[in-house]
Every structure is written in C-alpha cells, then in structure tokens.
Design an enzyme around this catalytic site. Structure first.
Site, short mmCIF file in Angstrom:
data_model
loop_
_atom_site.label_atom_id
_atom_site.label_comp_id
_atom_site.label_asym_id
_atom_site.label_seq_id
_atom_site.Cartn_x
_atom_site.Cartn_y
_atom_site.Cartn_z
N ASP A 88 -5.51 -8.43 3.86
CA ASP A 88 -6.56 -7.59 3.39
C ASP A 88 -7.85 -8.22 2.73
O ASP A 88 -8.75 -8.46 2.94
CB ASP A 88 -6.29 -6.22 2.55
CG ASP A 88 -7.28 -5.26 2.88
OD1 ASP A 88 -8.26 -5.34 3.60
OD2 ASP A 88 -7.02 -4.18 2.12
N TYR A 140 0.99 -1.37 -0.10
CA TYR A 140 -0.07 -0.02 0.12
C TYR A 140 0.88 1.37 -0.13
O TYR A 140 1.68 1.25 0.76
CB TYR A 140 -0.92 -0.06 1.19
CG TYR A 140 -2.02 -0.99 1.01
CD1 TYR A 140 -2.84 -1.01 0.00
CD2 TYR A 140 -2.03 -2.23 2.11
CE1 TYR A 140 -3.90 -1.99 -0.14
CE2 TYR A 140 -3.02 -3.08 1.59
CZ TYR A 140 -3.91 -3.01 0.72
OH TYR A 140 -4.75 -4.04 0.74
N LYS A 147 3.87 -15.92 -0.85
CA LYS A 147 4.13 -16.10 -2.42
C LYS A 147 5.69 -16.24 -2.56
O LYS A 147 6.22 -15.87 -3.54
CB LYS A 147 3.32 -15.22 -3.21
CG LYS A 147 3.32 -15.51 -4.78
CD LYS A 147 2.32 -16.93 -5.04
CE LYS A 147 2.13 -17.19 -6.40
NZ LYS A 147 1.58 -18.38 -6.48
#
Length: 354
Positions: A244, A134, A187
């Site tokens: 999120d 973000y 990931k």
C-alpha cells in the site's frame, strides 16, 4: 458474443464523477468492438448507501456482486466513517475479504506528455490484499486491534502460507509475461516469523519459474532504491501494508495518484479500483482526474480477456489504453497534471479516441 456482467459502484467524494467518465469510456469500447456485450449493474456503496439503506455496504450489493464477472468501485471516504458503527464498514476492505480478492495489482509507468524526473519506469506492485496489518481483514471475526488499557493499543499482523504462496504465484506469472524479474520486498531481519514465512513462500514458488530472476529487499532499503533507479524494477511482490505504501511512492515517480490504477484480483471476480482516495475537498467541482479509474477498468478487461481467451475483451482493453495515451499526447490534462480540462471533458476526449 462475449458477454460480461459488470457492477458499477460510485463510492464517495469524487467517486461519482470519475466513475461516470469510466463508464462513458467503457461504453465507447463496447460500441466499437463487435461482439462485446457489457451488462452494467449499478449497486449502492458508501455514504449514499448508508443514508438510503443503513449500510455502507448493503448485503444486497454483496450478493449481487457474486453474480458478476467484475466490478468498478469508486473511492470511499472511510476516514469519516464511524468505526463504532458496524453498519459503516470499509466497502473496499470488506469486499476484498468477502470475495477473496487476494491480489492487488498496482502498476506505475511513464505516460506520454507527462514530464517526470525518471524515464522508462514500468513496474507492477503485486500486493497481498486479504490479511496483514489492516484490522478490517486480519481476523475471521472481530477487529485485529485491542486496547488492554486506555493508553495502549495492540495491533495484530497476520501472514499465512496459503495466501503468501498464491500471491507469489500471481506475481511470477505476471513477471513471466513481462520482463521476467521479481523483487520480493519484506522486513525479514526484524519481523523474522511473519516476513520470514512470506519470503520462504516466495522462494518456494520461485523454483517453479526458473526463467524469472528473483531478488529480495528490506522494505526500507527498497524505498530508497525506488527513488534512485525506479526503471530497474519489473514486478514487486510484497505484503499488504508495505504494498500500500510503496504503490503510492511509485505513483509519485510517474506523475501522481491520478495516474495510478489498480485491480483487485480473485479467482472468479475482478474489481477495478483506482489507488487514490475520494478527495472530498474537490468533489463536485468537475476537476478530478479520471485516468486511474479508467485504466483500472482497462486492466479488468485485459484480465478478463486473458482468463477467457477472449480477443474482444483484449481489443477493448487495448483501445482504452491507447486512447488515454493519445489524449495525454495531445496535451489534454486535468488540473492535477497542469492542464485545464474538466473531468467530463477529459472523459469525452478519451471516449472519442476509443
């Protein structure tokens, strides 16, 4: 006497409505628990604050929060904020970095009287809160998105050892008090350095908790496992954006975002904030579901009780949790859950059960 100073920030959209019911329930708990004193301080944020003070997060609000033990934040309509106006910051993201609220706790569990496709779901997503993808919280100064030409955007993702380790420690501590199981979601197979560092930090912290079982999953596979067998998972530790997304998915498994509370946790300050958005399309209609905001405050009281070894705060938290469950058991529901109760009616019933 157990005294806590709690900031109240209404936010945008349905924020004023659900925060009002949350305060109603909080005050009912204060009246019922002898020796518990909650000093509530209303502070401006969001669009109303911008109109009156020229900022969606006035500096006076930030300074006042530093004198509080916790706060209640209603949802904010950030998608209408002017990104080119430095006075229209995202209050949620800014407070997370300004007050170092580094862990975002988002539980998802079944509720009595709410029919879902799955039973025995009780998971807690522990999400990193102050860095990651973000752009409003991944650089010390400036914005982590760049346009080298009008048709190209480059976005930065920040992962640090210190913040990954302290987040992991929160997750393992919580797991030790629950079912002693942690799933680390990442990931790493593609984001080898960023997610690699995050997984390494979690693995190192895991060595301090030999009584807690640890597994790790690629985020795409984990999303599938969540919708196949959500009852298998206890505590999930993950990075900012992954957390999120997964927390909204988890909410969908147990009845929707109206049942999805959240707590922003720092070492000295706690911010109760529901997972859902400001729903401007239903603002002012008195039909919004206040459960998520009410249970966010319940989480805040519980954490204050744990940190301060305060039985009064713990009792208040327990009363609020039980009151919400009793209300749902009685069939009192807002329209999003298939009921007819208004926002204020639902709050009244919860307060009466407290």
């Amino acid at each position: 006497m157990s005294t806590y100073k709690i900031a109240v920030m209404e936010g945008d959209g349905i924020g004023p409505e659900i925060v009002a019911e949350t305060v109603k329930v909080l005050q009912a708990a204060q009246r019922k628990v002898d020796g518990l004193k909650l000093e509530l301080a209303e502070l401006p944020v969001g669009l109303a604050a911008y109109e009156r003070y020229g900022s969606t997060l006035p500096s006076s609000t930030v300074e006042a929060l530093k004198t509080c033990d916790g706060g209640i934040l209603g949802p904010v309509t950030t998608h209408v904020y002017n990104v080119h106006d430095e006075s229209m910051v995202n209050p949620s993201g800014k407070l997370r970095t300004e007050l170092d609220l580094y862990a975002n706790l988002r539980p998802a569990r079944n509720f009595p009287g709410v029919n879902t496709r799955f039973e025995n779901v009780d998971m807690l997503i522990v999400r990193e809160n102050t860095e990651g993808m973000y752009a409003d919280r991944n650089l010390h100064e400036g914005n982590g998105e760049f346009m080298p030409d009008p048709d190209t955007v480059v976005s930065l993702r920040v992962v640090s050892r210190r913040k990954s380790e302290r987040l992991a420690r929160v997750g393992f501590e919580l797991a030790r008090a629950r079912r002693k199981s942690v799933a680390v979601v990442h990931k790493k197979n593609v984001l080898r350095r960023g997610c690699g560092l995050f997984v390494d930090c979690c693995s190192m912290v895991a060595e301090e908790y030999p009584d807690v079982a640890v597994s790790d999953f690629h985020v795409d596979a984990f999303a599938m496992f969540m919708v196949q067998h959500p009852e298998k998972f206890d505590v999930i530790v993950t990075t900012n954006m992954f957390g999120d997304i997964l927390s909204d998915l988890a909410a969908g498994l147990v009845g929707g975002l109206g049942l999805a509370p959240g707590l922003n946790l720092g070492d000295r300050f706690l911010l109760a904030q529901a997972t859902h958005g400001s729903a401007p399309d239903i603002a002012g209609k008195n039909i919004a579901n206040p459960i998520a905001e009410i249970l966010s405050v319940q989480m805040m009281l519980e954490m204050l009780g744990i940190r301060n070894k305060d039985g009064r705060a713990l009792e208040a938290a327990g009363r609020i949790k039980t009151a919400v469950e009793k209300t749902l058991e009685q069939g009192v529901r807002t329209p999003d859950l298939g009921g007819t109760a208004t926002t204020s009616e639902f709050g009244d019933v919860v307060a009466s059960h407290v």
